[in-house]
Design an enzyme around this catalytic site. Structure first.
Site, PDB file in Angstrom:
ATOM      1  N   GLY A   1     -27.088 -12.617 -52.916  1.00 22.16           N
ATOM      2  CA  GLY A   1     -26.119 -11.750 -53.641  1.00 22.16           C
ATOM      3  C   GLY A   1     -25.359 -10.980 -52.479  1.00 22.16           C
ATOM      4  O   GLY A   1     -24.883 -11.323 -51.301  1.00 22.16           O
ATOM      5  N   ILE A   2     -25.021  -9.663 -52.884  1.00 24.84           N
ATOM      6  CA  ILE A   2     -24.195  -8.697 -52.060  1.00 24.84           C
ATOM      7  C   ILE A   2     -24.998  -8.564 -50.744  1.00 24.84           C
ATOM      8  O   ILE A   2     -24.164  -8.672 -49.812  1.00 24.84           O
ATOM      9  CB  ILE A   2     -23.896  -7.273 -52.914  1.00 24.84           C
TER      10      ILE A   2
ATOM     11  N   VAL B   1     -39.781  -2.167 -50.577  1.00 24.71           N
ATOM     12  CA  VAL B   1     -38.948  -0.751 -50.260  1.00 24.71           C
ATOM     13  C   VAL B   1     -39.636   0.230 -51.063  1.00 24.71           C
ATOM     14  O   VAL B   1     -39.108   1.391 -50.915  1.00 24.71           O
ATOM     15  CB  VAL B   1     -37.277  -0.971 -50.662  1.00 24.71           C
TER      16      VAL B   1
ATOM     17  N   TYR C   1     -31.018   1.108 -65.367  1.00 20.18           N
ATOM     18  CA  TYR C   1     -30.200   0.820 -64.379  1.00 20.18           C
ATOM     19  C   TYR C   1     -29.143   1.793 -64.120  1.00 20.18           C
ATOM     20  O   TYR C   1     -28.762   2.265 -63.143  1.00 20.18           O
ATOM     21  CB  TYR C   1     -29.800  -0.788 -64.696  1.00 20.18           C
TER      22      TYR C   1
END
Length: 254
Positions: A20-21, A67, A160
Site C-alpha cells: 500500500g502507501i 511495532v 480507527y
C-alpha cells in the site's frame, strides 16, 4: 534565491513498507536519494519492497518487526544505524483497519487496533527520535488519515478514527517538544486511497460508493502520497513542523 531542495540524502526508515502507501513511499524515498530500511511483518511484501528500493539504485534493508513491541522497535532502529548509517528520515505508516459497530466491538478489538495504529506510531517515533537526537536531528512524517477529522459516512470504525486523531495530536506534541532540538515532525493524511486492500473484491463494492463524494471524482493512488511525504521530509519544508497535510482530493472540504 536558490530553488528549494526536495532531494533526500541519508538513511530513511519506513514502517508498514510491505504494501500500500508504505511500499510506495519506500520506493519514492529511494528515488529521491535516500537509502531505505523497510520495516513490516516478514513476508513476500517486505521482500518486494526491498527489491524495489534496490531497483531504484539505493541501499535497502529488510526489517521484520512488530511495532507494538517497544524493545523490538528500539533494536530495529539501532540495527538500521549499524548497517546503513545515521537515521535522518522516518515515515510511520504501519496500521490496520477492521470495522465493527461500536455497540458490538470487543475491547480486545479496540485495543489491538489502537496498539498498532497509535501506540506503534509512538514507539516508532520514540526510537527514531532518540536516534536523531543523538546526531543532531532529522525529519519524521506520520501517516494519518482524513478519518482523524471526519467520521466516514457508513463506516463503523470508531477505534480507527480515534487512533488516527491520536496520531495527529501525537505529531503536534512531538513537533513542539523537539522543535528546538533539530527534529521536525509532520503528518500526511490521505483520503480514500486505492490500496490493494481497498481494491479487494470484499471491500471494493463498499469503498467505490465514496467516489462521487470526492471533488476530484476519484480515489488516490498510493504513489500520490509520495510527493507530499518527500516534501515534508526534505529541506524544502525546513520551516514546517507540527503540520498535517491533507491529501484527499478535496473530500474534507465537502
Amino acid at each position: 534565491m536558490s530553488a528549494p531542495d526536495f532531494g533526500l540524502t541519508g538513511v530513511a526508515f519506513v514502517t508498514g513498507a510491505a504494501g500500500g502507501i508504505g511500499a510506495a513511499v519506500a520506493v519514492g524515498l529511494a528515488a529521491s536519494g535516500a537509502d531505505v530500511a523497510c520495516a513490516d511483518r516478514a513476508g513476500e511484501g517486505l521482500d518486494r519492497a526491498v527489491a524495489a528500493v534496490e531497483g531504484a539504485g539505493r541501499r535497502a534493508l529488510a526489517c521484520p518487526v512488530d511495532v507494538t513491541d517497544d524493545a523490538a522497535v528500539d533494536e530495529t532502529v539501532a540495527r538500521v544505524e549499524r548497517e546503513l548509517g545515521p537515521l535522518r528520515y522516518a515515515v510511520n505508516c504501519a496500521g490496520i483497519n477492521d470495522g465493527a459497530p461500536a455497540e458490538s466491538m470487543s475491547v480486545e478489538q479496540f485495543r489491538r487496533l489502537v496498539d498498532i495504529n497509535l501506540t506503534g506510531v509512538f514507539l516508532s517515533c520514540r526510537a527514531e527520535g532518540r536516534a536523531m537526537l543523538a546526531h543532531g536531528g532529522g525529519s519524521i512524517v506520520n501517516i494519518g488519515s482524513i478519518s482523524a477529522v471526519i467520521a466516514n459516512r457508513g463506516l463503523t470504525q470508531v477505534h480507527y478514527n480515534a487512533a488516527k486523531a491520536g496520531v495527529l495530536q501525537l505529531t503536534t506534541s512531538l513537533a513542539l517538544e523537539w522543535a528546538q532540538r533539530g527534529i521536525r515532525v509532520n503528518a500526511v493524511s490521505p483520503g480514500y486511497t486505492a490500496t490493494p486492500m481497498a481494491k479487494s473484491s470484499e471491500v471494493w463494492e463498499h469503498v467505490k460508493q465514496y467516489i462521487p463524494d470526492i471533488p476530484m471524482n476519484r480515489m488516490a493512488e498510493p504513489e500520490e502520497m509520495v510527493g507530499p511525504t518527500v516534501f515534508l521530509l526534505s529541506d524544502a519544508a525546513s520551516y514546517c513542523t507540527g503540520a498535517n497535510l491533507l491529501v484527499d482530493g478535496g473530500a474534507v472540504g465537502w
